[in-house]
Design a protein around this motif. Structure first.
Motif, PDB file in Angstrom:
ATOM      1  N   SER A 267      16.760  29.301 -11.340  1.00  0.00           N
ATOM      2  CA  SER A 267      17.810  28.292 -11.187  1.00  0.00           C
ATOM      3  C   SER A 267      17.593  27.554  -9.875  1.00  0.00           C
ATOM      4  CB  SER A 267      19.201  28.940 -11.194  1.00  0.00           C
ATOM      5  OG  SER A 267      19.376  29.753 -12.331  1.00  0.00           O
TER       6      SER A 267
ATOM      7  N   SER B 153      13.845  25.254 -20.882  1.00  0.00           N
ATOM      8  CA  SER B 153      14.239  24.655 -19.614  1.00  0.00           C
ATOM      9  C   SER B 153      15.306  23.594 -19.843  1.00  0.00           C
ATOM     10  CB  SER B 153      13.033  24.041 -18.903  1.00  0.00           C
ATOM     11  OG  SER B 153      12.522  22.949 -19.634  1.00  0.00           O
TER      12      SER B 153
ATOM     13  N   THR C 235       5.591  26.981  -8.574  1.00  0.00           N
ATOM     14  CA  THR C 235       5.586  27.493  -9.940  1.00  0.00           C
ATOM     15  C   THR C 235       4.141  27.662 -10.376  1.00  0.00           C
ATOM     16  OG1 THR C 235       7.661  26.372 -10.499  1.00  0.00           O
ATOM     17  CG2 THR C 235       6.232  27.004 -12.328  1.00  0.00           C
TER      18      THR C 235
ATOM     19  N   SER D  48       6.132  33.963 -14.966  1.00  0.00           N
ATOM     20  CA  SER D  48       5.804  32.770 -14.199  1.00  0.00           C
ATOM     21  C   SER D  48       5.096  33.091 -12.901  1.00  0.00           C
ATOM     22  CB  SER D  48       7.074  31.973 -13.889  1.00  0.00           C
ATOM     23  OG  SER D  48       7.905  32.718 -13.051  1.00  0.00           O
TER      24      SER D  48
ATOM     25  N   ARG E  94      15.409  27.451 -15.943  1.00  0.00           N
ATOM     26  CA  ARG E  94      14.279  27.768 -16.828  1.00  0.00           C
ATOM     27  C   ARG E  94      14.256  29.269 -17.086  1.00  0.00           C
ATOM     28  NH1 ARG E  94       8.249  28.316 -16.557  1.00  0.00           N
ATOM     29  NH2 ARG E  94       8.352  28.319 -14.287  1.00  0.00           N
TER      30      ARG E  94
ATOM     31  N   ASN F 174      12.049  32.057 -18.969  1.00  0.00           N
ATOM     32  CA  ASN F 174      10.765  32.262 -19.626  1.00  0.00           C
ATOM     33  C   ASN F 174      10.428  33.738 -19.690  1.00  0.00           C
ATOM     34  OD1 ASN F 174      10.417  32.148 -16.782  1.00  0.00           O
ATOM     35  ND2 ASN F 174       8.219  32.010 -17.065  1.00  0.00           N
TER      36      ASN F 174
ATOM     37  N   LEU G 150       8.577  21.361 -18.019  1.00  0.00           N
ATOM     38  CA  LEU G 150       9.341  21.898 -16.896  1.00  0.00           C
ATOM     39  C   LEU G 150      10.573  21.028 -16.680  1.00  0.00           C
ATOM     40  CD1 LEU G 150       6.412  22.678 -14.432  1.00  0.00           C
ATOM     41  CD2 LEU G 150       7.604  24.272 -15.947  1.00  0.00           C
ATOM     42  N   PRO G 151      11.674  21.598 -16.189  1.00  0.00           N
ATOM     43  CA  PRO G 151      12.936  20.852 -16.139  1.00  0.00           C
ATOM     44  C   PRO G 151      12.932  19.657 -15.198  1.00  0.00           C
ATOM     45  CG  PRO G 151      13.128  22.980 -15.032  1.00  0.00           C
ATOM     46  CD  PRO G 151      11.819  22.989 -15.738  1.00  0.00           C
TER      47      PRO G 151
ATOM     48  N   TRP H 226       9.179  29.566 -23.027  1.00  0.00           N
ATOM     49  CA  TRP H 226      10.273  29.272 -22.107  1.00  0.00           C
ATOM     50  C   TRP H 226      11.174  28.172 -22.649  1.00  0.00           C
ATOM     51  CZ3 TRP H 226       5.531  27.779 -19.200  1.00  0.00           C
ATOM     52  CH2 TRP H 226       5.310  26.410 -19.130  1.00  0.00           C
TER      53      TRP H 226
ATOM     54  N   GLU I   1      18.570  22.583 -12.190  1.00  0.00           N
ATOM     55  CA  GLU I   1      17.577  22.933 -13.202  1.00  0.00           C
ATOM     56  C   GLU I   1      17.642  24.429 -13.508  1.00  0.00           C
ATOM     57  OE1 GLU I   1      14.377  19.680 -11.388  1.00  0.00           O
ATOM     58  OE2 GLU I   1      13.887  21.820 -11.445  1.00  0.00           O
TER      59      GLU I   1
END
Length: 814
Positions: free
Chosen positions: A611, A663, A120, A111, A649, A651, A144-145, A661, A647
């Motif tokens: 996180s 999420s 991000t 990422s 993710r 990846n 994405l979350p 990934w 959240e």
């Protein structure tokens, strides 16, 4: 552990083949001037910078690489442990000095580089390859979350409980505006962002720096390419086509990238329940030109032109809904047509002046003009029936009434911006500042009405008293629409926004500490015909602090906090009845975001677990309702709200040579209007799961698979127009969608065509198919509220989105 690894390899078959990544940038000397003929090398290969200092080097992906920048008379710059994923492009701009050898240890995972700015990064190649009904940046962002959108026909998105109007979008530091009058996703067609022109993508879902503008939710920061050679790319599929031309002059001083796109959404719209004759045509032209005048001065120009024509002649619709115990069927017969036009043009200049090695100044004037027209006359006769549990037939049909909707809306918006930015670097610190003047001139005419009758009895507005004693007494009251809006507004807004921020990296007990401190302010004044002049000022301090501890495990911690204001734009000044309230205040949100990034190597591949936990305290909230993608504000500040969530993710290269990934996000947002208690906001989507997965056939690695899956719990179902939202607490069904893409690569950088092959004229050629909504789930974004005039009951009838669709696609590059 061996069993787990073996199981994963069985689930995700792959072979270890050589995949590539790219490092590029501009090499400068101590005076911040381009340095030509600089050697850029690894153990296996190398490159040389051109006369403008530009270099481009392909390296092996998913491996730690050391890169050395060397030039006669200068000390080397050594970039250690660079780890990029397949197709990732990393921009690195080294400064070579005569007095010291510089060594930088950078770990780049799937990422991107760790930053203190809550950013991000998304690889442009993923954006171009991942399938979706609206393929592009927004399509990938929805995985994405913190980002949600339950409408594949729309490119709009919500971020952490915000609405579509709360997101900032920049292209090469130029702010992008979206159309005003579009009310449904099927009218949108093209996103502003041309995916084929993208170089870098950065996205922040909260806690962003002061240099970004005044919005409550997110920032999408796009950088278009600066080509170094000729290139022509063509994409075609059943939904449209695009062509992208890249050019560069011989001395590399002038380069340009130009894109033309065409799109027809008929394939998607015709998969819905409404039978219609439709002609949605969208055309888009964009160009970005960059000219290096001298070693110190560079000028760029971004020009866009788009035209979207939407013609719709619906004929009928049948929707089954209700419960297992009481299944119902709604049948609607239509007459009339809808004809809308949205035309925009924009232009921006960007002058960058390098005063010296420490100071850079920028001047960015831009102008945006949109003319939008809506013309609609739709008559709908609808009837409701019960569905037989034995044979599935509709019985006990009741004619509920006839509805006539008419609209004659026009909007002409002219927005002018003049912005100055500056950057001063010294001793590992960076000072940035800016000032921006904006003038918005909006000319808006609203003419909307809705008539409803049953068996000849016209349903009148509930707030008008009258006596109807038919047939004993003649009914001679004037015919009035059940709901109507009739307004003409001329509104001008002048804004002055400023920001200043300072960032620096420090060493603290062998740990690396990053911080960014800044503040924004904005003053605006609203005036116009028949409205009082009003001025307001807001101030927004912001801070981001990050810690990279000196641990064996690659951990990174960040905290971001700040005050975020959203001064009202024209849409927020305008109430549901069309009137303008110039006293609307800026909505305010206090953000707190905690982030942890854990990078690690698993199965000889890079992975990262991100996180985040966040809380947003909102005040001066301007409440609104959402109909598809149309937002209607109450034009007040009578509510407070909150949003919080967490959240995750993960990846990395689940399959060697690819990036994927998973999420997961949880979010809750509620608002309290006039101290009546907290209820769910229209964007209160509790759980969100997104999966992006790439794979290929081990024995035929040129056959690739791309899959994205989204699951999210249902949004609040909304309430009928002019109804009290506190009385309607239903939710839409959960959103479930999977899009699959299969492609075969005939030619690319790693697979050259034979001299006698007809493929030899292509630098890249691939083709394949896509299956949208793979499992044919029935998703809905809004409800149509149908009135039973006899019982006064209102039914929430879901508006279902697209079903399963097959799309064919070909991509070529010369």
């Amino acid at each position: 552990m061996k069993c787990i690894k073996l199981l994963c390899l069985l689930l995700f078959p792959a072979v270890l083949i050589a995949q590539k990544a790219t490092i590029t940038g501009v090499i400068l000397d101590a005076n911040n001037l381009p340095l030509s003929n600089t050697n850029v090398r690894t153990i296996l290969n190398g490159s040389v910078s051109d006369s403008t200092g530009f270099y481009f080097l392909e390296i092996d992906a998913d491996q730690q690489i050391n890169i050395i920048f060397s030039h006669l008379g200068y000390k080397d710059v050594i970039l250690n442990k660079l780890l990029l994923t397949t197709n990732e492009t990393f921009e690195f701009n080294p400064i070579l000095r005569t007095d010291i050898t510089q060594i930088d240890e950078v770990t780049i995972t799937a990422s991107g580089k760790k930053t203190a700015g809550a950013i991000t990064t998304i690889a442009p190649e993923i954006i171009r390859l991942i399938p979706g009904a609206n393929a592009g940046v927004e399509n990938v962002m929805k995985l994405l979350p913190g980002v949600s959108s339950n409408n594949e026909l729309s490119t709009q998105y919500n971020v952490r409980g915000g609405n579509y109007d709360e997101n900032l979008v920049y292209v090469n530091e130029i702010e992008v505006y979206r159309p005003f009058l579009i009310r449904s996703g099927q009218q949108e067609s093209l996103s502003f962002i041309n995916s084929s022109m993208i170089q870098n993508v950065k996205f922040s879902s909260g806690g962003f720096q002061a240099k970004y503008g005044d919005k409550l939710s997110s920032v999408l920061d796009i950088t278009y390419k600066k080509p170094v050679s000729f290139g022509l790319q063509i994409d075609a599929n059943l939904l449209g086509a695009s062509a992208t031309l890249e050019t560069s002059s011989k001395n590399k001083k002038l380069n340009s990238i130009t894109g033309i796109r065409y799109r027809d959404n008929s394939l998607l719209i015709n998969s819905q329940e409404t039978i219609t004759n439709i002609n949605p045509i969208a055309f888009d032209f964009q160009t970005y030109e960059n000219y290096t005048v001298s070693k110190k001065l560079e000028i760029g120009f971004l020009g866009t032109l788009s035209s979207n024509e939407y013609r719709n002649n619906p004929t009928s619709r049948t929707t089954n809904f209700g419960t297992l115990n009481e299944p119902k069927s709604l049948t609607v017969y239509y007459a009339g047509q809808e004809q809308n036009q949205y035309k925009t043009v924009s232009g921006a200049l960007k002058a960058t002046f390098h005063v010296n090695k420490n100071t850079t100044l920028k001047l960015i004037p831009s102008i945006y003009h949109t003319v939008e027209e809506e013309s609609s006359d739709i008559i709908a006769q609808y009837q409701l029936g019960a569905i037989s549990s034995d044979f599935g037939e509709v019985s006990n049909r009741r004619r509920l009434g006839t509805q006539f909707n008419s609209a004659r809306n026009t909007l002409d918006a002219l927005i002018f911006n003049l912005e100055h930015k500056g950057i001063f670097n010294k001793n590992e610190g960076k000072l940035e500042w800016g000032i921006k003047y904006s003038h918005e001139d909006i000319r808006d005419q609203l003419r909307e009405s809705e008539f409803l009758d049953s068996l000849g009895f016209l349903i009148r507005p509930s707030n008008i008293d009258f006596i109807n004693n038919q047939p004993a007494d003649p009914f001679d009251a004037p015919i009035l629409a059940l709901e109507s809006v009739n307004a003409t507004n001329y509104v001008q807004t002048d804004r002055v926004a400023t920001f200043v921020q300072y960032s620096k990296q420090l060493d603290w007990k062998s740990n690396a500490v990053y911080f960014n401190l800044g503040a924004r302010s904005q003053h605006w004044s609203v005036s116009g015909k028949n409205i009082s002049t009003n001025s307001q000022t807001v101030f927004s301090p912001r801070a981001q602090i990050a810690l990279k501890p000196n641990w064996k495990k690659d951990m990174f911690f960040k905290i971001a906090a700040g005050v975020y204001h959203q001064p009202p734009f024209y849409r927020e000044f305008r109430a549901a009845n069309g009137s303008v309230n110039p006293d609307v205040k800026a909505q305010k949100s206090i953000h707190t975001v905690l982030t942890n990034e854990y990078s690690f190597i698993l199965w000889d591949s890079p992975f990262k677990l991100i996180s985040e936990a966040y809380y947003k305290d909102l005040s001066n909230v301007n409440t609104y309702t959402v109909e598809d993608v149309r937002i209607r504000y109450a034009a007040n500040n009578n509510a407070n709200a909150y949003a919080y969530g967490a959240e995750f993710r993960l990846n990395g290269a689940f399959v060697p040579g690819t990036e994927s990934w998973v999420s997961l996000g949880y979010m809750k947002t509620e608002e309290n209007s006039d101290n009546r208690g907290f209820i769910a906001r229209p964007t209160d989507q509790r759980i969100k799961v997104g999966i992006l997965f790439q794979d290929y056939i081990p024995t035929i690695p040129d056959v690739k698979m791309y899959l994205n899956l989204v699951y999210s719990t249902g949004l609040p179902g909304g309430s009928p127009n002019y109804s009290d939202p506190y009385l309607f607490n239903n939710r839409l069904r959960d959103y479930k969608r999977a899009d699959l893409g299969i492609s075969y690569t005939f030619v690319d950088e790693n697979k050259r065509a034979a001299k006698n092959s007809w493929f030899r004229g292509f630098r890249e050629l691939s083709g394949g198919f896509e299956l949208f909504n793979l499992f044919n789930n029935q998703n809905s974004i809004t409800n149509t509220w149908v009135r039973d005039i006899d019982t006064k009951q209102q039914f929430a009838v879901p508006n279902y989105l697209t079903s399963r669709i097959l799309n064919l696609r070909i991509r070529m590059r010369f």
